[in-house]
Write an enzyme that holds these catalytic residues in place. Structure first.
Site, short mmCIF file in Angstrom:
data_model
loop_
_atom_site.label_atom_id
_atom_site.label_comp_id
_atom_site.label_asym_id
_atom_site.label_seq_id
_atom_site.Cartn_x
_atom_site.Cartn_y
_atom_site.Cartn_z
N LYS A 81 48.55 43.28 52.91
CA LYS A 81 49.57 44.41 52.17
C LYS A 81 50.20 45.34 52.97
O LYS A 81 49.90 46.02 54.00
CB LYS A 81 48.37 45.19 51.01
N SER B 225 47.71 49.40 42.61
CA SER B 225 49.18 48.75 43.78
C SER B 225 49.05 47.56 44.00
O SER B 225 50.16 47.18 45.68
CB SER B 225 49.70 50.06 45.11
N SER C 159 42.86 50.27 42.86
CA SER C 159 44.41 49.37 43.28
C SER C 159 44.23 47.94 44.23
O SER C 159 45.12 47.15 44.41
CB SER C 159 45.31 50.52 44.28
#
Length: 488
Positions: free
Chosen positions: A76, A152, A176
């Site tokens: 990420k 996210s 997330s």
């Protein structure tokens, strides 16, 4: 070959037996990205030159002791990677091309010879539940590219679901990792707060953020967590607690397991299809010898309000460092220092980030601190106490990960309150600091995945994995694949 065809354990065996090479795996990963990522849009940055060079080195000197030897992975984009652009999905960091160090979790993956394929798209500074808040592009759900992948960590979940990498790392502040894992039909774990070092994770809300793995099955997830967990002297919140061999917990035996099912997690707002999938999962546990009872987590109804006050307050403090001087892009439309601060932040941050900074600054301001931030901290304690009381009598808490399957892109982006409510079932886990996992547990009528959330006691990821693995072994939801780019 296809990365869909094998688990991490199977690929490691094939690599050690020289049936395949690391170069084969890396080629397969990039071939798949070239085939489908124009539809999925999971990756912001690829590290192809370095990954191919690393693959050649690993093939020349195999390491049978490395636990993730040669396995393609995605990171990420709020997890710092030395020499590889790290943007947090924000225009503010679009020029952060050459970080000087690796996050602790990246160092651990490198030590175990995993191969980083690239950096994955995300909601800007991890603020969002759909990936539509990325300032670069909106990642798509591999099961239906008209729908969101969640957020996210949407890029992290979508890349695994699309077969682009074997595993990815995401971060979970209010759901997330688990929410996008549910939306994309993969396995995502938020560890206990302090289990995994946050050093090198760009902070959103420091008392809530945790890095965790996203994989296609429970065993792969446990293997990755074994690698990235552990005490880190560079993180003052890192717990100095031994890391178990989580894979040893994967026995398939849950006889006598005591399951708590909060009535609040199956109340109004949870779609009937989702509720039915959870009830079917509980029947599976019954057939395996576990027992379940309905319980109450009475303060969970306050979780969303509590979370957004606390997380936004911490974000307001953490993001103060982004001012155009020390970090990020500096505005060129300024005549003095004050204008430079204002314009750099106005131009660099997106709407959702600005909204949360404003909310957090208000909650921390003189005259409002006691009424909002301090009260939210007290409610957070009540939410944690609810879990403590349940875990005095039960082994795990089970419910849906999300109240609905993935929604369409654009459907909720202009309604932030509705978007915030999408995390209503995941947020309490972060407020309490306990571990939680999402595993696939069914599909909607239009073919979108559901997630089953399993929550455990502090630092008891082993029992979470045991419960998840037992369910996975007698169901086939995790074996389904999206029909993207011809994948079967």
């Amino acid at each position: 070959m296809s990365l869909f065809d094998h688990s991490i354990k199977e690929l490691e065996t094939m690599l050690h037996n020289k049936e395949i090479s690391v170069e084969d795996l890396v080629d397969t990963s990039y071939d798949r990205i070239n085939e489908v990522d124009d539809q999925v849009l999971a990756f912001l940055t690829l590290d192809e030159e370095h990954a191919r060079s690393q693959a050649k080195q690993l093939d020349a000197a195999p390491d049978t002791a490395a636990r993730l030897f040669g396995i393609p992975s995605g990171i990420k984009d709020n997890i710092v990677t030395k020499g590889l652009r790290t943007t947090c999905g924000s225009q503010f960091l679009k020029n952060f091309d050459d970080p000087l160090y690796n996050a602790n979790v990246v160092e651990k993956l490198n030590n175990e010879k995993a191969v980083t394929i690239g950096k994955l798209n995300m909601d800007e500074f991890a603020m969002g539940s759909s990936n539509e808040n990325s300032s670069y592009m909106a990642t798509r759900n591999p099961w239906n590219t008209d729908h969101v992948p969640g957020g996210s960590s949407g890029g992290s979940a979508a890349s695994v679901a699309a077969g682009e990498v074997l595993f990815s790392l995401g971060s979970d502040t209010g759901g997330s990792i688990r929410q996008p894992a549910a939306f994309c039909g993969v396995v995502g774990l938020k560890p206990t707060y302090g289990r995994v070092s946050r050093f090198g994770l760009v902070a959103f809300a420091s008392s809530l953020d945790q890095i965790g793995p996203i994989t296609r099955n429970v065993e792969d997830n446990a293997r990755v967590l074994e690698v990235i967990s552990g005490h880190d002297k560079m993180d003052s919140t890192s717990a100095d607690i031994d890391v178990p061999e989580y894979t040893k917990a994967l026995t398939g035996d849950v006889k006598g397991l005591k399951i708590a099912v909060p009535k609040e997690y199956l109340a109004e707002g949870v779609e009937p299809e989702v509720k039915e999938s959870v009830m079917n999962a509980l029947k599976v546990y019954e057939s395996l010898g576990a027992e379940w009872e309905e319980v109450s987590l009475p303060h969970s109804k306050y979780a969303v309000a509590t979370y957004y006050l606390l997380a936004s307050s911490e974000a307001s403090a953490n993001l103060a460092r982004f001012d155009g001087v020390r970090y990020g892009v500096r505005s060129e439309n300024s005549n003095n220092m004050i204008d430079m601060f204002k314009n750099s932040r106005s131009e660099g941050f997106g709407e959702e980030v600005k909204r949360r900074i404003m909310l957090g600054t208000f909650a921390l301001s003189s005259g409002y601190y006691d009424a909002y931030y301090k009260k939210a901290q007290k409610v957070r304690t009540l939410i944690k106490n609810d879990f403590d009381k349940i875990f005095a009598d039960y082994d795990v808490v089970i419910g849906p990960t999300t109240p609905t399957p993935a929604f369409k892109i654009g459907e909720k982006v202009d309604d932030p309150l509705t978007m915030y409510a999408n995390d209503i079932l995941t947020i309490p886990v972060n407020l309490a600091g306990v571990p939680g996992i999402s595993v696939p547990c069914g599909f909607s009528e239009n073919g979108l995945p559901f997630g089953l959330q399993i929550i455990g006691k502090h630092f008891d990821e082993s029992i979470v994995y045991r419960a998840a693995y037992a369910y996975e072994q007698v169901t086939d939801h995790h074996t389904k694949r999206p029909q993207l780019g011809g994948a079967k």
